[in-house]
Design a protein around this motif. Sequence first.
Motif, PDB file in Angstrom:
ATOM      1  N   ALA A  28      -1.759   0.153  -4.731  1.00  0.00           N
ATOM      2  CA  ALA A  28      -1.155  -0.050  -3.410  1.00  0.00           C
ATOM      3  C   ALA A  28      -1.174  -1.528  -3.037  1.00  0.00           C
ATOM      4  CB  ALA A  28      -1.883   0.789  -2.360  1.00  0.00           C
ATOM      5  N   LEU A  29      -2.256  -2.223  -3.356  1.00  0.00           N
ATOM      6  CA  LEU A  29      -2.342  -3.655  -3.070  1.00  0.00           C
ATOM      7  C   LEU A  29      -1.272  -4.414  -3.848  1.00  0.00           C
ATOM      8  CD1 LEU A  29      -3.830  -6.075  -1.745  1.00  0.00           C
ATOM      9  CD2 LEU A  29      -5.320  -6.101  -3.774  1.00  0.00           C
ATOM     10  N   ILE A  56       2.404  -4.077  -2.555  1.00  0.00           N
ATOM     11  CA  ILE A  56       2.824  -4.864  -1.392  1.00  0.00           C
ATOM     12  C   ILE A  56       2.831  -6.365  -1.686  1.00  0.00           C
ATOM     13  CG2 ILE A  56       2.113  -3.108   0.272  1.00  0.00           C
ATOM     14  CD1 ILE A  56      -0.312  -4.991   0.961  1.00  0.00           C
ATOM     15  N   GLY A  57       2.637  -6.732  -2.955  1.00  0.00           N
ATOM     16  CA  GLY A  57       2.707  -8.138  -3.344  1.00  0.00           C
ATOM     17  C   GLY A  57       1.372  -8.812  -3.519  1.00  0.00           C
ATOM     18  N   GLY A  58       0.301  -8.051  -3.465  1.00  0.00           N
ATOM     19  CA  GLY A  58      -1.036  -8.611  -3.606  1.00  0.00           C
ATOM     20  C   GLY A  58      -1.502  -8.642  -5.048  1.00  0.00           C
ATOM     21  N   GLY A  59      -2.674  -9.173  -5.229  1.00  0.00           N
ATOM     22  CA  GLY A  59      -3.295  -9.239  -6.540  1.00  0.00           C
ATOM     23  C   GLY A  59      -4.798  -9.246  -6.381  1.00  0.00           C
ATOM     24  N   TYR A  60      -5.487  -9.252  -7.502  1.00  0.00           N
ATOM     25  CA  TYR A  60      -6.942  -9.205  -7.458  1.00  0.00           C
ATOM     26  C   TYR A  60      -7.519  -9.827  -8.719  1.00  0.00           C
ATOM     27  CZ  TYR A  60      -6.030  -5.155 -10.412  1.00  0.00           C
ATOM     28  OH  TYR A  60      -5.565  -4.335 -11.417  1.00  0.00           O
ATOM     29  N   ALA A  61      -8.776 -10.210  -8.647  1.00  0.00           N
ATOM     30  CA  ALA A  61      -9.497 -10.756  -9.790  1.00  0.00           C
ATOM     31  C   ALA A  61     -10.974 -10.520  -9.570  1.00  0.00           C
ATOM     32  CB  ALA A  61      -9.229 -12.245  -9.947  1.00  0.00           C
ATOM     33  N   LEU A  62     -11.674 -10.388 -10.662  1.00  0.00           N
ATOM     34  CA  LEU A  62     -13.119 -10.279 -10.624  1.00  0.00           C
ATOM     35  C   LEU A  62     -13.670 -11.504 -11.341  1.00  0.00           C
ATOM     36  CD1 LEU A  62     -15.295  -8.352  -9.614  1.00  0.00           C
ATOM     37  CD2 LEU A  62     -15.313  -7.310 -11.873  1.00  0.00           C
ATOM     38  N   ASP A  66       1.213 -13.473   0.075  1.00  0.00           N
ATOM     39  CA  ASP A  66       2.602 -13.056   0.258  1.00  0.00           C
ATOM     40  C   ASP A  66       2.757 -11.616   0.740  1.00  0.00           C
ATOM     41  OD1 ASP A  66       3.547 -15.587  -0.513  1.00  0.00           O
ATOM     42  OD2 ASP A  66       3.404 -15.041  -2.629  1.00  0.00           O
ATOM     43  N   CYS A  67       1.675 -10.991   1.144  1.00  0.00           N
ATOM     44  CA  CYS A  67       1.730  -9.603   1.614  1.00  0.00           C
ATOM     45  C   CYS A  67       2.162  -9.558   3.080  1.00  0.00           C
ATOM     46  CB  CYS A  67       0.368  -8.936   1.501  1.00  0.00           C
ATOM     47  SG  CYS A  67      -0.241  -8.778  -0.176  1.00  0.00           S
ATOM     48  N   PRO A  68       3.059  -8.638   3.428  1.00  0.00           N
ATOM     49  CA  PRO A  68       3.403  -8.455   4.841  1.00  0.00           C
ATOM     50  C   PRO A  68       2.151  -8.011   5.616  1.00  0.00           C
ATOM     51  CG  PRO A  68       4.953  -7.290   3.414  1.00  0.00           C
ATOM     52  CD  PRO A  68       3.820  -7.755   2.553  1.00  0.00           C
ATOM     53  N   ALA A  69       1.924  -8.616   6.769  1.00  0.00           N
ATOM     54  CA  ALA A  69       0.687  -8.392   7.524  1.00  0.00           C
ATOM     55  C   ALA A  69       0.460  -6.926   7.866  1.00  0.00           C
ATOM     56  CB  ALA A  69       0.688  -9.234   8.794  1.00  0.00           C
ATOM     57  N   ASP A  70       1.494  -6.223   8.291  1.00  0.00           N
ATOM     58  CA  ASP A  70       1.295  -4.822   8.677  1.00  0.00           C
ATOM     59  C   ASP A  70       0.913  -3.961   7.483  1.00  0.00           C
ATOM     60  OD1 ASP A  70       3.905  -5.240   7.696  1.00  0.00           O
ATOM     61  OD2 ASP A  70       4.714  -3.551   8.827  1.00  0.00           O
ATOM     62  N   GLU A  71       1.536  -4.198   6.338  1.00  0.00           N
ATOM     63  CA  GLU A  71       1.199  -3.431   5.133  1.00  0.00           C
ATOM     64  C   GLU A  71      -0.195  -3.804   4.632  1.00  0.00           C
ATOM     65  OE1 GLU A  71       4.333  -3.252   2.171  1.00  0.00           O
ATOM     66  OE2 GLU A  71       5.779  -3.689   3.744  1.00  0.00           O
ATOM     67  N   LEU A  72      -0.533  -5.085   4.698  1.00  0.00           N
ATOM     68  CA  LEU A  72      -1.857  -5.533   4.265  1.00  0.00           C
ATOM     69  C   LEU A  72      -2.945  -4.902   5.130  1.00  0.00           C
ATOM     70  CD1 LEU A  72      -3.624  -7.286   2.456  1.00  0.00           C
ATOM     71  CD2 LEU A  72      -3.243  -9.168   4.068  1.00  0.00           C
TER      72      LEU A  72
END
Length: 71
Positions: free
Chosen positions: A13-14, A17-23, A35-41
């Motif tokens: 889901a993240l 909406i244009g997000g990403g992640y890293a560990l 770059d994620c839309p605020a309401d979706e984030l």
Amino acid sequence: MQPAFDPAAWLSALVAIGGGYALASGRKLWFVVQDCPADELTTVMSHIVGQPERVEAVRWTIERRQAGEVL
């Protein structure tokens, strides 16, 4: 009753909406949300904010992915 939390679905889901992640080293969890839309984030993040067990499940899922496990 709340449905069970699915960390793999949450990560998807993240990303959706244009997000990403890293560990990073030390198991530090990074979310890329510029770059994620605020309401979706807000909706996506509301599932983990204040829920340390869910954050740990997300961290564990990323670790397993980095180790080559297919989830």
